[in-house]
Design a protein around this motif. Structure first.
Motif, PDB file in Angstrom:
ATOM      1  N   GLN A   1       0.730  -1.198  -0.127  1.00 61.46           N
ATOM      2  CA  GLN A   1       0.055   0.139  -0.028  1.00 61.46           C
ATOM      3  C   GLN A   1       0.781   1.425  -0.220  1.00 61.46           C
ATOM      4  O   GLN A   1       0.439   2.342  -0.157  1.00 61.46           O
ATOM      5  N   GLY A   2       2.068   1.144   0.459  1.00 56.12           N
ATOM      6  CA  GLY A   2       3.112   2.327   0.134  1.00 56.12           C
ATOM      7  C   GLY A   2       2.858   3.157   1.554  1.00 56.12           C
ATOM      8  O   GLY A   2       2.803   4.397   1.548  1.00 56.12           O
ATOM      9  N   LEU A   3       2.674   2.676   2.888  1.00 63.09           N
ATOM     10  CA  LEU A   3       2.358   3.027   4.041  1.00 63.09           C
ATOM     11  C   LEU A   3       3.173   2.898   4.861  1.00 63.09           C
ATOM     12  O   LEU A   3       4.091   1.907   4.940  1.00 63.09           O
ATOM     13  N   ASP A   4       3.452   3.696   5.976  1.00 56.61           N
ATOM     14  CA  ASP A   4       4.200   3.544   7.122  1.00 56.61           C
ATOM     15  C   ASP A   4       3.247   2.933   8.036  1.00 56.61           C
ATOM     16  O   ASP A   4       2.385   2.578   7.700  1.00 56.61           O
ATOM     17  N   CYS A   5       3.990   2.717   9.317  1.00 55.22           N
ATOM     18  CA  CYS A   5       3.379   1.937  10.214  1.00 55.22           C
ATOM     19  C   CYS A   5       2.032   2.869  10.751  1.00 55.22           C
ATOM     20  O   CYS A   5       1.173   2.265  11.595  1.00 55.22           O
ATOM     21  N   ASP A   6       2.140   3.959  10.665  1.00 54.31           N
ATOM     22  CA  ASP A   6       1.087   4.919  11.132  1.00 54.31           C
ATOM     23  C   ASP A   6      -0.021   5.102  10.094  1.00 54.31           C
ATOM     24  O   ASP A   6      -0.934   5.839  10.326  1.00 54.31           O
ATOM     25  N   GLY A   7       0.144   4.514   9.081  1.00 54.08           N
ATOM     26  CA  GLY A   7      -0.818   4.474   7.784  1.00 54.08           C
ATOM     27  C   GLY A   7      -0.710   5.509   6.911  1.00 54.08           C
ATOM     28  O   GLY A   7      -1.558   6.038   6.065  1.00 54.08           O
ATOM     29  N   GLN A   8       0.617   6.332   7.255  1.00 51.15           N
ATOM     30  CA  GLN A   8       0.758   7.524   6.308  1.00 51.15           C
ATOM     31  C   GLN A   8       1.644   7.103   5.113  1.00 51.15           C
ATOM     32  O   GLN A   8       2.299   6.227   4.953  1.00 51.15           O
ATOM     33  N   PRO A   9       1.477   8.021   4.052  1.00 49.19           N
ATOM     34  CA  PRO A   9       2.353   7.489   2.863  1.00 49.19           C
ATOM     35  C   PRO A   9       3.490   7.451   3.237  1.00 49.19           C
ATOM     36  O   PRO A   9       4.231   8.313   3.933  1.00 49.19           O
ATOM     37  N   ALA A  10       4.501   6.498   2.621  1.00 52.42           N
ATOM     38  CA  ALA A  10       5.814   6.331   2.948  1.00 52.42           C
ATOM     39  C   ALA A  10       6.761   6.043   1.767  1.00 52.42           C
ATOM     40  O   ALA A  10       6.237   5.638   0.721  1.00 52.42           O
ATOM     41  N   ARG A  11       7.757   6.827   1.879  1.00 51.74           N
ATOM     42  CA  ARG A  11       8.714   6.658   0.818  1.00 51.74           C
ATOM     43  C   ARG A  11       9.511   4.980   1.189  1.00 51.74           C
ATOM     44  O   ARG A  11      10.017   4.926   1.908  1.00 51.74           O
ATOM     45  N   LEU A  12       9.250   4.149   0.224  1.00 50.85           N
ATOM     46  CA  LEU A  12       9.748   2.778   0.519  1.00 50.85           C
ATOM     47  C   LEU A  12      11.084   2.486   0.025  1.00 50.85           C
ATOM     48  O   LEU A  12      11.414   2.923  -1.112  1.00 50.85           O
ATOM     49  N   ASP A  13      11.847   1.572   0.649  1.00 54.16           N
ATOM     50  CA  ASP A  13      12.724   1.180  -0.160  1.00 54.16           C
ATOM     51  C   ASP A  13      12.680   0.205  -1.370  1.00 54.16           C
ATOM     52  O   ASP A  13      11.761  -0.692  -1.269  1.00 54.16           O
ATOM     53  N   PRO A  14      13.223   0.766  -2.505  1.00 55.49           N
ATOM     54  CA  PRO A  14      12.810  -0.040  -3.685  1.00 55.49           C
ATOM     55  C   PRO A  14      12.874  -1.619  -3.705  1.00 55.49           C
ATOM     56  O   PRO A  14      12.361  -2.366  -4.349  1.00 55.49           O
ATOM     57  N   ASP A  15      14.250  -2.005  -3.161  1.00 58.70           N
ATOM     58  CA  ASP A  15      14.322  -3.397  -2.917  1.00 58.70           C
ATOM     59  C   ASP A  15      13.543  -4.190  -2.230  1.00 58.70           C
ATOM     60  O   ASP A  15      12.958  -5.225  -2.529  1.00 58.70           O
ATOM     61  N   ALA A  16      12.846  -3.301  -1.174  1.00 64.38           N
ATOM     62  CA  ALA A  16      11.520  -4.270  -0.348  1.00 64.38           C
ATOM     63  C   ALA A  16      10.470  -4.347  -1.270  1.00 64.38           C
ATOM     64  O   ALA A  16       9.684  -5.454  -1.362  1.00 64.38           O
ATOM     65  N   VAL A  17      10.026  -3.266  -2.265  1.00 60.11           N
ATOM     66  CA  VAL A  17       8.977  -3.379  -2.954  1.00 60.11           C
ATOM     67  C   VAL A  17       9.205  -4.439  -4.050  1.00 60.11           C
ATOM     68  O   VAL A  17       8.387  -5.241  -4.332  1.00 60.11           O
ATOM     69  N   ALA A  18      10.447  -4.644  -4.603  1.00 63.82           N
ATOM     70  CA  ALA A  18      10.994  -5.429  -5.661  1.00 63.82           C
ATOM     71  C   ALA A  18      10.858  -6.968  -4.935  1.00 63.82           C
ATOM     72  O   ALA A  18      10.141  -7.915  -5.691  1.00 63.82           O
ATOM     73  N   GLU A  19      11.328  -7.180  -3.766  1.00 66.90           N
ATOM     74  CA  GLU A  19      11.177  -8.339  -3.141  1.00 66.90           C
ATOM     75  C   GLU A  19       9.828  -8.754  -2.871  1.00 66.90           C
ATOM     76  O   GLU A  19       9.381  -9.900  -2.940  1.00 66.90           O
ATOM     77  N   LEU A  20       9.038  -7.989  -2.613  1.00 66.63           N
ATOM     78  CA  LEU A  20       7.393  -8.268  -2.253  1.00 66.63           C
ATOM     79  C   LEU A  20       6.873  -8.580  -3.647  1.00 66.63           C
ATOM     80  O   LEU A  20       6.169  -9.664  -3.615  1.00 66.63           O
ATOM     81  N   ARG A  21       7.102  -8.094  -4.798  1.00 66.37           N
ATOM     82  CA  ARG A  21       6.762  -8.490  -6.016  1.00 66.37           C
ATOM     83  C   ARG A  21       7.266  -9.698  -6.516  1.00 66.37           C
ATOM     84  O   ARG A  21       6.431 -10.410  -7.073  1.00 66.37           O
ATOM     85  N   THR A  22       8.570 -10.110  -6.097  1.00 65.78           N
ATOM     86  CA  THR A  22       8.984 -11.401  -6.585  1.00 65.78           C
ATOM     87  C   THR A  22       8.479 -12.347  -5.648  1.00 65.78           C
ATOM     88  O   THR A  22       8.082 -13.393  -6.353  1.00 65.78           O
ATOM     89  N   GLU A  23       8.021 -12.200  -4.486  1.00 65.19           N
ATOM     90  CA  GLU A  23       7.248 -13.067  -3.440  1.00 65.19           C
ATOM     91  C   GLU A  23       6.024 -13.429  -4.080  1.00 65.19           C
ATOM     92  O   GLU A  23       5.608 -14.643  -3.879  1.00 65.19           O
ATOM     93  N   ASP A  24       5.521 -12.383  -4.456  1.00 63.20           N
ATOM     94  CA  ASP A  24       3.771 -12.395  -5.101  1.00 63.20           C
ATOM     95  C   ASP A  24       3.820 -13.484  -6.113  1.00 63.20           C
ATOM     96  O   ASP A  24       3.204 -14.023  -6.406  1.00 63.20           O
ATOM     97  N   LEU A  25       5.072 -13.098  -7.203  1.00 62.97           N
ATOM     98  CA  LEU A  25       4.935 -13.978  -8.187  1.00 62.97           C
ATOM     99  C   LEU A  25       5.231 -15.519  -7.994  1.00 62.97           C
ATOM    100  O   LEU A  25       4.770 -16.230  -8.638  1.00 62.97           O
ATOM    101  N   ARG A  26       6.003 -15.651  -6.913  1.00 59.62           N
ATOM    102  CA  ARG A  26       6.371 -17.161  -6.493  1.00 59.62           C
ATOM    103  C   ARG A  26       5.115 -17.515  -5.640  1.00 59.62           C
ATOM    104  O   ARG A  26       5.052 -18.889  -5.372  1.00 59.62           O
ATOM    105  N   GLY A  27       4.020 -16.917  -5.394  1.00 60.16           N
ATOM    106  CA  GLY A  27       2.816 -17.430  -4.526  1.00 60.16           C
ATOM    107  C   GLY A  27       2.932 -17.313  -3.229  1.00 60.16           C
ATOM    108  O   GLY A  27       2.288 -18.039  -2.646  1.00 60.16           O
TER     109      GLY A  27
END
Length: 155
Positions: A128-154
């Protein structure tokens, strides 16, 4: 049985180390510390492990791996050397250890459930691109890429 056939039943320390996953130093330490009975030696002073030795070692490895204290392993080994008269005492030692394992497994299941919840929370926040308080967050691109890779693996 011939002397050669009898000799073939015994393994040296290198073969025992390989078959048990223990190092040769660990095998020597087990013996020195009384965690394993003294091993018979051949005329060249090399240890000769019998099939029974291997079975006992495999059991002791499991006891240590499951957290049995060294003192209890030593006691178990001592009792083995005293024969069937100690079956009751060995049963008591193993039963008490089993109870500790079951309790530890329950703790680990609870810990795993909390960890799974935290993983799910962070996956959601990252997705969702959020921080722990529910506010928009600037995310680490590696974390987003890892999440997408895990989603692709199911995952």
């Amino acid at each position: 049985m011939t002397a050669t056939a009898e000799e073939d039943r015994y393994l040296g320390i290198a073969e025992v180390a390989e078959s048990t996953g223990l190092t040769q130093d660990t095998l020597r330490w087990y013996e020195r510390e009384g965690l394993f009975p003294r091993v018979e030696r051949d005329t060249s002073r090399r240890r000769r492990y019998s099939p029974r030795h291997i079975r006992v070692l495999q059991m002791l490895v499991r006891l240590r791996r499951t957290g049995m204290p060294t003192a209890e392993v030593r006691e178990f080994t001592r009792l083995l050397g005293e024969g069937a008269v100690t079956h009751g005492h060995r049963l008591a030692l193993l039963s008490a250890h089993r109870e500790r394992i079951v309790a530890r497994m329950a703790e680990l299941r609870e810990d795993l459930a909390v960890l799974d919840d935290k993983v799910a929370q962070y996956r959601h926040l990252i997705a969702q691109g959020l921080d722990c308080d529910g506010q928009p967050a600037r995310l680490d691109p590696d974390a987003v890429a890892e999440l997408r890779t895990e989603d692709l693996r199911g995952q």
